[in-house]
Design an enzyme around this catalytic site. Structure first.
Site, PDB file in Angstrom:
ATOM      1  N   ARG A 149      -7.272   2.540  -3.252  1.00 19.68           N
ATOM      2  CA  ARG A 149      -8.250   2.456  -1.847  1.00 19.68           C
ATOM      3  C   ARG A 149      -8.954   3.912  -1.421  1.00 19.68           C
ATOM      4  O   ARG A 149      -8.331   4.670  -1.803  1.00 19.68           O
ATOM      5  CB  ARG A 149      -7.726   1.906  -0.709  1.00 19.68           C
ATOM      6  N   TYR A 176      -5.875  10.862   4.532  1.00 21.91           N
ATOM      7  CA  TYR A 176      -4.514  11.044   4.425  1.00 21.91           C
ATOM      8  C   TYR A 176      -4.216  11.744   2.353  1.00 21.91           C
ATOM      9  O   TYR A 176      -5.697  12.379   1.957  1.00 21.91           O
ATOM     10  CB  TYR A 176      -3.805   9.964   3.579  1.00 21.91           C
ATOM     11  N   ARG A 232      -8.590  -6.543  11.995  1.00 20.22           N
ATOM     12  CA  ARG A 232      -7.277  -6.361  13.403  1.00 20.22           C
ATOM     13  C   ARG A 232      -8.096  -8.185  13.409  1.00 20.22           C
ATOM     14  O   ARG A 232      -7.210  -8.538  14.369  1.00 20.22           O
ATOM     15  CB  ARG A 232      -8.817  -6.547  14.606  1.00 20.22           C
ATOM     16  N   GLN A 261       1.110  -0.929  -0.245  1.00 21.22           N
ATOM     17  CA  GLN A 261      -0.206  -0.041   0.441  1.00 21.22           C
ATOM     18  C   GLN A 261       0.668   1.122   0.081  1.00 21.22           C
ATOM     19  O   GLN A 261       1.548   1.225   1.350  1.00 21.22           O
ATOM     20  CB  GLN A 261      -1.283   0.366   0.977  1.00 21.22           C
TER      21      GLN A 261
END
Length: 358
Positions: A226, A179, A311, A98
């Site tokens: 993404r 971001y 997670r 990524q």
């Protein structure tokens, strides 16, 4: 009905099932930005996911936001990631790296050059960030010039080529979660007056330029992207026109024939349905907080082709096998998510080891 256990082909990859490992920041890189000494073991332990999407990897010094995150723009970075990709491939997995430019979500103390963060406009996010000196306010960023925006596109291209040189199967462009690329989407973070600001078409231009340039450099079959429609992370507010931006962005990206689109789903189910109809290739849908019994629901309903796991993957290197068998899961320890050594990183037991320990 599609099953989570049905195989799928994405780009050059033939995957045996529809789970993937989602990207998760772990803040364990070395001082030079190369992956830490345990990174190869960490990712290789999770090769059973078939497709691993790495933690965010900065494409330049300016791209770093957080403490001890890895890069992929120097030869030392390439050498470090080569150890990771070799280890994952040896266990039959695939790895997409990524590419994450943090933009204004950065603090000078966390970067190698200690410079002011950069962003579409000089607007602080109103957030705090952990540094070696503790929690600090994120300072106001410096607005990128038009030439610097174009140079940042080239930084993404260089990083993508370096990722392939390091053995990655492809890259995921991070245009989500507050971001840099999403900062261009949001009018509360982007008040530019050049061709990258103002109307929707201008605010999505940077994302399209990055995706086009990267896919031309390494191949669209090695390129994913993404998005997180409606996300307010990092102080982002896309406003009421946010859905309209994604309705235009997704078809424009579809023209590039990228390997996949990865949606971090935030609640607008109608928009997700539209994205599903607009996107012709593999669609990954990540949902935070879903119950385990709903892990495969989007795939079974046809809303997604792949279900990324975050997670659960962090705490269960053998999650896929545990899920298949209906075995109990390890609980993730939030105190070890960021920084540190093996504890909470490479020492989560597999199901067989857990039974022996019990």
């Amino acid at each position: 009905m599609t099953s989570i256990w049905d195989p799928i082909r994405i780009g050059r990859m033939a995957l045996a099932h529809r789970f993937a490992m989602a990207p998760m920041t772990r803040s364990r890189a070395q001082a030079d930005g190369a992956p830490g000494p345990l990174a190869a073991e960490y990712y290789a332990q999770r090769a059973g996911f078939g497709l691993i999407i790495t933690e965010g990897v900065q494409p330049s010094d300016d791209g770093q936001g957080y403490l001890n995150t890895p890069g992929i723009y120097t030869e030392a970075h390439v050498a470090g990631w080569r150890r990771v990709t070799d280890a994952v491939h040896a266990r039959g997995g695939h790895l997409f790296m990524q590419l994450m430019h943090a933009g204004r979500m950065a603090h000078p103390d966390n970067t190698p050059h200690h410079r002011q963060p950069v962003a579409p406009s000089a607007i602080a996010p109103g957030q705090t960030m952990f540094t070696a000196a503790g929690l600090q306010e994120i300072p106001e960023p410096r607005a990128l010039s038009t030439d610097e925006v174009e140079a940042t596109v080239r930084d993404f291209v260089h990083a993508a080529r370096q990722a392939i040189a390091a053995g990655a199967d492809g890259v995921e462009i991070h245009a989500a979660n507050g971001y840099l690329i999403q900062q261009f989407f949001a009018s509360n973070a982007n008040r530019r007056t050049d061709r990258y600001g103002g109307p929707i078409e201008n605010r999505m231009r940077f994302a399209i330029e990055v995706a086009r340039a990267v896919s031309e450099a390494i191949g669209p079959e090695r390129t994913g992207l993404r998005i997180s429609p409606g996300s307010t992370l990092g102080g982002i507010d896309e406003g009421p026109e946010g859905p309209a931006l994604y309705r235009r962005l997704v078809p424009a990206l579809a023209e590039l024939d990228l390997a996949y689109l990865h949606v971090a789903q935030g609640g607008n189910e109608a928009l997700l349905g539209e994205i599903r109809r607009l996107w012709p290739n593999a669609l990954l849908v990540a949902r935070g907080g879903r119950p385990l019994e709903r892990a495969a629901a989007d795939v079974e309903a046809g809303l997604a082709d792949v279900a990324p796991v975050a997670r659960w993957a962090l705490a269960n290197p053998d999650f896929v096998e545990r899920y298949r068998r209906g075995a109990p899961l390890n609980e993730a320890d939030p105190a070890t998510f960021y920084g540190g050594g093996a504890h909470g990183y490479t020492d989560y037991p597999t199901f067989g080891r857990a039974l022996v320990a019990a």
